[in-house]
Design an enzyme around this catalytic site. Structure first.
Site, PDB file in Angstrom:
ATOM      1  N   LYS A 136      -9.293   0.979  10.432  1.00  0.00           N
ATOM      2  CA  LYS A 136      -9.414   2.151  11.295  1.00  0.00           C
ATOM      3  C   LYS A 136      -9.871   3.364  10.483  1.00  0.00           C
ATOM      4  O   LYS A 136     -10.832   4.046  10.848  1.00  0.00           O
ATOM      5  CB  LYS A 136      -8.091   2.475  11.991  1.00  0.00           C
ATOM      6  CG  LYS A 136      -8.248   3.566  13.041  1.00  0.00           C
ATOM      7  CD  LYS A 136      -6.947   4.244  13.391  1.00  0.00           C
ATOM      8  CE  LYS A 136      -6.701   5.407  12.461  1.00  0.00           C
ATOM      9  NZ  LYS A 136      -5.562   6.241  12.818  1.00  0.00           N
ATOM     10  N   ASP A 154      -7.893   3.272  17.354  1.00  0.00           N
ATOM     11  CA  ASP A 154      -6.631   3.999  17.206  1.00  0.00           C
ATOM     12  C   ASP A 154      -5.700   3.593  18.351  1.00  0.00           C
ATOM     13  O   ASP A 154      -6.015   2.700  19.137  1.00  0.00           O
ATOM     14  CB  ASP A 154      -6.876   5.518  17.167  1.00  0.00           C
ATOM     15  CG  ASP A 154      -7.446   6.048  18.473  1.00  0.00           C
ATOM     16  OD1 ASP A 154      -7.516   5.295  19.471  1.00  0.00           O
ATOM     17  OD2 ASP A 154      -7.814   7.240  18.508  1.00  0.00           O
TER      18      ASP A 154
END
Ligand code: SF4
Length: 224
Positions: A136, A154
């Site tokens: 991420k 996310d």
């Protein structure tokens, strides 16, 4: 085989229909959130990497309150690598999990200063060697600072993509692959920013505001 990746998300809908629906969702969200982008204040990849590490389990607003003083004190990887642990912990304390985050920041900075002194790494494989950096965080930096196609999974993207039936798993890496399969690469980064915006503005974790949702007609989780 690549075609099998999003079969789980397709289900009875079928791959082609799922792809069409995903592109329609992307088009609607593009009109709704034309300016969606990274909400973490930064000047370049070093600052964004630091801010993204701090954003774990914390709001972007809180991180943006903390980073000006942090970057004024430690403006680059070399200075951050040499930071006094107690001082660094104090500066990032309000973002939560501050001991672990301070350790990750120092570790990432040490690696950047020692192995990437010639330039900030712009490859996923290199970024993943930095302590505290997962896919991420790496995708945030690659998509935002290097213009590389990046699906940033996310907490909002994870939740909204499942509700929309675009992902069939809770695993972030698999969600990334499933979304990659559904949309052209040049739209990946913007699409993930827009899913995040939509999660914040409309598709809330506890009580999604389906009545005001612009993609309600394309969402199998739509609650009347
Ligand atoms: S219809 Fe409801 S569940 Fe579906 S994306 Fe919109 S707010 Fe989320």
């Amino acid at each position: 085989m690549r075609t099998s990746r999003s079969d789980g998300a397709a289900g009875a809908e079928g791959r082609a229909a799922l792809g069409r629906r995903a592109r329609r969702i992307a088009d609607v969200l593009a009109k709704e959130y034309p300016d969606a982008g990274c909400a973490l204040d930064h000047r370049g990849p070093f600052e964004l990497l630091v801010a993204t590490i701090l954003a774990a389990q914390c709001t972007d607003e809180r991180v943006n309150q903390v980073t000006p003083a942090l970057f004024a004190r430690f403006p680059d990887a070399t200075s951050l690598a040499a930071a006094d642990p107690a001082e660094l912990e104090s500066l990032v304390r309000s973002t939560g999990f501050f001991r672990a985050k301070a350790r990750s920041l120092r570790g990432a900075a040490e690696t950047l200063a020692s192995r990437f002194a010639d330039g900030f790494p712009s490859r996923m494989d290199d970024l993943l060697t930095l302590p505290g950096v997962g896919r991420k965080t790496a995708n945030v930096v690659l998509g935002t600072c290097f213009g590389q196609p990046a699906i940033i999974v996310d907490t909002h993207v994870r939740r909204v993509s499942q509700r929309l039936g675009l992902a069939s798993t809770d695993d972030p890496d698999e969600i990334e692959r499933q979304l990659q399969d559904l949309l052209p690469a040049d739209g990946w980064t913007d699409f993930s920013h827009r899913l995040t915006f939509h999660g914040r503005r409309r598709c809330h974790a506890r009580k999604p505001d389906c009545g005001q949702c612009v993609v309600a007609g394309l969402c199998p989780s739509h609650v009347v």
